[in-house]
Each structure stands twice: as structure tokens, then as C-alpha cells.
Design a protein around this motif. Structure first.
Motif, short mmCIF file in Angstrom:
data_model
loop_
_atom_site.label_atom_id
_atom_site.label_comp_id
_atom_site.label_asym_id
_atom_site.label_seq_id
_atom_site.Cartn_x
_atom_site.Cartn_y
_atom_site.Cartn_z
N VAL A 178 -0.53 -8.58 5.93
CA VAL A 178 -0.56 -8.53 4.47
C VAL A 178 -1.99 -8.75 3.97
CG1 VAL A 178 0.22 -9.69 2.36
CG2 VAL A 178 1.85 -9.20 4.21
N GLU A 179 -2.70 -9.64 4.63
CA GLU A 179 -4.08 -9.92 4.23
C GLU A 179 -4.96 -8.68 4.36
OE1 GLU A 179 -1.88 -13.47 5.12
OE2 GLU A 179 -2.30 -11.71 6.38
N LEU A 181 -3.97 -5.57 4.22
CA LEU A 181 -3.58 -4.65 3.16
C LEU A 181 -4.30 -4.99 1.86
CD1 LEU A 181 0.32 -4.28 3.46
CD2 LEU A 181 -1.36 -2.44 3.69
N GLU A 182 -4.25 -6.25 1.51
CA GLU A 182 -4.86 -6.68 0.24
C GLU A 182 -6.36 -6.45 0.24
OE1 GLU A 182 -1.76 -10.20 -1.12
OE2 GLU A 182 -3.38 -10.70 0.26
N HIS A 183 -6.99 -6.62 1.37
CA HIS A 183 -8.43 -6.41 1.47
C HIS A 183 -8.79 -4.93 1.42
CE1 HIS A 183 -12.58 -7.21 2.66
NE2 HIS A 183 -12.45 -6.26 3.58
N PHE A 185 -7.05 -2.18 0.09
CA PHE A 185 -6.67 -1.32 -1.03
C PHE A 185 -7.65 -1.42 -2.19
CE2 PHE A 185 -2.47 -0.27 0.60
CZ PHE A 185 -2.20 0.94 -0.04
N ASP A 186 -7.99 -0.26 -2.74
CA ASP A 186 -8.70 -0.16 -4.01
C ASP A 186 -8.36 1.19 -4.63
OD1 ASP A 186 -10.29 1.84 -2.80
OD2 ASP A 186 -11.95 0.47 -2.40
N LYS A 213 4.64 -5.29 0.32
CA LYS A 213 3.28 -5.42 -0.21
C LYS A 213 2.57 -4.06 -0.24
CE LYS A 213 1.39 -8.46 -1.46
NZ LYS A 213 1.06 -8.98 -2.82
N GLU A 216 3.79 -2.28 -3.27
CA GLU A 216 3.21 -2.87 -4.47
C GLU A 216 1.76 -2.42 -4.68
OE1 GLU A 216 1.47 -7.25 -5.66
OE2 GLU A 216 3.35 -7.19 -4.50
N LEU A 217 0.96 -2.46 -3.62
CA LEU A 217 -0.45 -2.11 -3.73
C LEU A 217 -0.65 -0.62 -3.94
CD1 LEU A 217 -1.85 -4.45 -0.94
CD2 LEU A 217 -2.25 -4.66 -3.41
N LYS A 220 0.08 0.06 -7.57
CA LYS A 220 -0.99 -0.49 -8.40
C LYS A 220 -2.22 0.41 -8.41
CE LYS A 220 -4.07 -4.52 -8.73
NZ LYS A 220 -4.39 -5.86 -8.14
N HIS A 221 -2.56 1.00 -7.28
CA HIS A 221 -3.81 1.76 -7.17
C HIS A 221 -3.59 3.27 -7.21
CE1 HIS A 221 -6.37 -1.72 -6.38
NE2 HIS A 221 -5.41 -2.19 -5.60
#
Length: 401
Positions: A178-179, A181-183, A185-186, A213, A216-217, A220-221
Motif C-alpha cells: 500500500v505504501e 502505491l501511495e508513493h 501515484f500522481d 487502495k 481509490e488512487l 483520484k488521479h
């Protein structure tokens, strides 16, 4: 068909002299099959708990598939993509229904999982953004999506890619966390492709919350979430598709393997706005979706529904996992996967040895890597086959103690 028993080494020599060296010479030449069993050219019988790598959903020589293909072969095999056929349209409507893609869903046909992922790659490239800013495609380390140049670029196994570099540009392989993924995505990410279970990596489950996640990401993007359901789909996990167990709707899924029971067929199914990205002439396939292959798929999917094989996959998968846990082997340290896609983690790199000894004992399983076994029987598997599997593998493992 009757074949004279071979002289040891004769067919292996012919294979080695004729087949491209990218394939190693197999230990066994198979001649026929029936249900969950196959026989080699010397008459030896094997219990097939690999099903052609999760392909033979109905096992071998299933009467429903045999009848459908016999009738279709005598009617119409191929017409090219210049023409429509009833089975082609019927299958597309069926796939829209069982995936939940609904009225906005669309289906593209190819001939394999790799071709389905090539189409998915193009779909991701078409999601460029209003100003062409979406240039990044994310994939996962250790994932497998195929061996064509595009699908290989998506594949997160450097050893498979190195001989063919440079790869198609724009793909980034990230850790399965998950970490990560969060890093990663943009707003420059066009999309991400994910196997719900990494089959070729040893049947590895995703971390809890990972797919949710990613959805979700991606939303969002403005990115697309593509799920590679080539190995996990078509009822194998105890649901039509893996994403349905998690309540996560993708923008597209790719299918192949079990969809047509052994007849080559792959498909890309899109959901919602992703269905509007391809325009006429941007992709195609001469053989893709021909009446022979789509008739096979309609027969397979219809039989899965009619005979309750999705429920059977869920129940029998639980029974096989319980049998593995009850073998008491010190070599088994983990049992992974869901339904009838099962991975067995081993305490040391002896997977190939176990697979070879099982084959000698008349059981077909697979070693996707040094320390994992893969078990993927036909969806028709029953009590007798599970009992034989348990007895044979237990004996093999005890022989290694």
C-alpha cells in the motif's frame, strides 16, 4: 487414436530436433484425456491437477464441449473480423453479464492472455489525459503478464526481460505494498495493471487492502485500474472473477486460460468510460473471436453455470487446502490462494524435485519457482480425485523426509 508405444527417447529426440530451443524437452508426451485424467503415449495414466495451467476448466473431453465444437466445426470455423457471428455476439453479451460490466461494457477478442494484455496496454496508452500528461503506467514487481514485447514490458520479472531489452517505454514496476502505491501515484499515471493473485510468482496473494487502495488512487488521479484475471477468472477462485470477492470494480479486466476450455481465446472487457477509449481501426486480430473459439467459450461458461462449478471450486478448494494441512509434512510451510488456484510454500528449494517425483507417481502439479508448488485442477474435480491427490502427494512428501 492409437499410437504405438514409444522407444524411450525417440519422441524426445524428435522434439529436440524440431521444436524451438525456447522450450525445454518435456518428460512426458500426452495422447488423450478424460475428465481429470490424461494418458501418455505409453498408456500411463496421470491425475491432472494443473489443468493445462488453469486452462481446462471442464477437464478433458467434456461431452458438452466436444459436442459444441463438433457441431461448430461442421458449420463454420473462421470468417475473419470483417463479419459478425452469432457465437461472437452471444459471448460478448455473456461476458458483460457475468463481469457486471453492464450496458456500457465492451469486449475485445484476441487469442491468448498475452494478446489480451497487449490490448490492455494500448487501452492504458489511450488514457492520455486532457493535455497528454498521463505518460506513466504502473505494474507490480514479480507479476507476470505475458511474453510478447508489450506484455513482457508489463511483467515484473527482470530475468525474463533482460535478453530483449530495451523494453517498450513508460512502465514502472513497484513493490506490492500500500505504501508503494501511495508513493507512486500522481496525475501523470495513465493506469495500473494488477494480478489479483500472482500465479506465476507462486500463487501469491495481494496484501490486505491493496486492491481497494489501488482503486481509490486510480479514481483520484484519473487513472485506469486493469485487473489481469487470466489465471484467477472464470470461476477458478469460487466466484466468476477475483474482483467480485473484494467488491472492487475495475476499469477493465483481461481474460484467457479457462474461458474456452483449451481452445485459444483471450479477451479484454472494459467498464464504464474506459469502453469509449478505443476507436475503429486502433486494434484488431484476424483470428480473435472466431466462431469456433467463441462457441467453445459459450459452451464452457454455460456448463460452469449449469453444473454449479463455481460453487464446486470454492468447496473443493477448501478441501484441498485442508488435505495439504493434514499431510503433516515439514516441507509445507504455507498454503496460499483461493478456490482451485492453490500455492504451496516449501521450507527449501525442492519444488522441482517434488513436481518430478509426483509426475513419476502419476500426479501432475507444477513448480512455478524453486520453493513453491502450484495446484490448479479442473473445476469438475470431486471426492475421488481429491482422495487420490492426497494419497499420492503425501507419499511423495514422505519419501523426501
Amino acid at each position: 487414436m492409437t499410437t504405438t508405444p514409444t522407444t524411450e527417447g525417440t519422441w524426445q529426440r524428435r522434439f529436440g530436433d524440431s521444436i524451438m530451443k525456447s522450450l525445454s524437452t518435456p518428460k512426458v508426451m500426452l495422447e488423450r484425456g478424460d475428465g481429470c485424467y490424461v494418458w501418455d503415449v505409453d498408456g500411463k495414466k496421470y491425475l491432472d491437477f494443473l489443468a493445462g495451467i488453469a486452462v481446462n476448466a471442464l477437464g478433458h473431453a467434456h461431452p458438452v464441449l466436444v459436442e459444441a465444437l463438433s457441431t461448430q466445426a461442421a458449420t463454420l470455423i473462421h470468417v475473419s473480423n470483417y463479419f459478425a457471428t452469432p457465437s461472437q455476439v452471444e459471448l460478448a453479451e455473456r461476458l458483460k453479464r457475468i463481469t457486471g460490466a453492464g450496458s456500457r461494457g465492451r469486449v475485445y477478442y484476441g487469442n491468448s492472455g498475452a494478446e489480451a494484455n497487449e490490448a490492455a496496454f494500448k487501452l492504458l496508452r489511450l488514457n492520455r489525459g486532457a493535455h497528454g500528461e498521463k505518460t506513466r503506467i504502473l505494474a507490480l514487481q514479480s507479476a507476470f503478464h505475458g511474453r510478447t514485447m508489450g506484455s513482457l514490458a508489463l511483467t515484473g520479472k527482470p530475468a525474463l526481460r533482460e535478453a530483449f531489452e530495451p523494453m517498450v517505454a513508460g512502465v514502472e514496476h513497484i513493490e506490492t505494498s500500500v505504501e508503494a502505491l501511495e508513493h507512486a501515484f500522481d496525475d501523470h499515471v495513465a493506469g495500473i495493471i494488477i494480478e489479483p493473485i500472482k500465479g506465476e510468482a507462486g500463487v501469491l496473494d495481494l496484501p490486505e487492502g491493496f486492491l481497494e487502495k489501488a482503486r481509490e488512487l486510480a479514481t483520484k488521479h484519473g487513472a485506469l485500474l486493469v485487473l489481469d484475471e487470466i489465471q484467477t477468472g472464470v470461476g477458478r477462485l469460487g466466484s466468476w472473477f477475483a474482483f467480485q470477492q473484494l467488491g472492487v470494480q475495475p476499469d477493465a479486466i483481461t481474460l484467457a486460460k479457462g474461458i474456452a476450455g483449451g481452445v485459444p481465446l483471450g479477451a479484454l472487457v472494459t467498464f464504464g468510460d474506459a469502453s469509449d477509449l478505443f476507436e475503429a481501426g486502433q486494434h484488431g486480430s484476424t483470428f480473435g473471436g472466431n466462431p469456433f473459439a467463441t462457441t467453445a467459450a459459450n459452451a464452457v461458461l454455460g456448463e460452469i453455470e449449469a453444473s454449479g462449478l463455481i460453487e464446486n471450486a470454492a468447496r473443493r478448494g477448501d478441501e484441498i487446502r485442508a488435505a495439504l494441512a493434514g499431510m503433516g509434512s515439514s516441507h509445507i510451510v504455507e498454503v496460499r490462494g483461493r478456490g482451485l488456484l492453490i500455492g504451496v510454500g516449501l521450507d527449501e528449494p525442492i519444488a522441482a524435485e517434488i513436481s518430478a517425483k509426483a509426475l513419476d507417481a502419476g500426479l501432475i502439479i507444477n513448480a512455478p519457482n524453486d520453493s513453491s508448488l502450484r495446484i490448479a485442477p479442473p473445476l469438475i474435480v470431486g471426492d475421488a480425485e481429491i482422495a487420490e491427490f492426497t494419497s499420492t502427494l503425501t507419499s511423495v512428501l514422505k519419501g523426501l523426509e
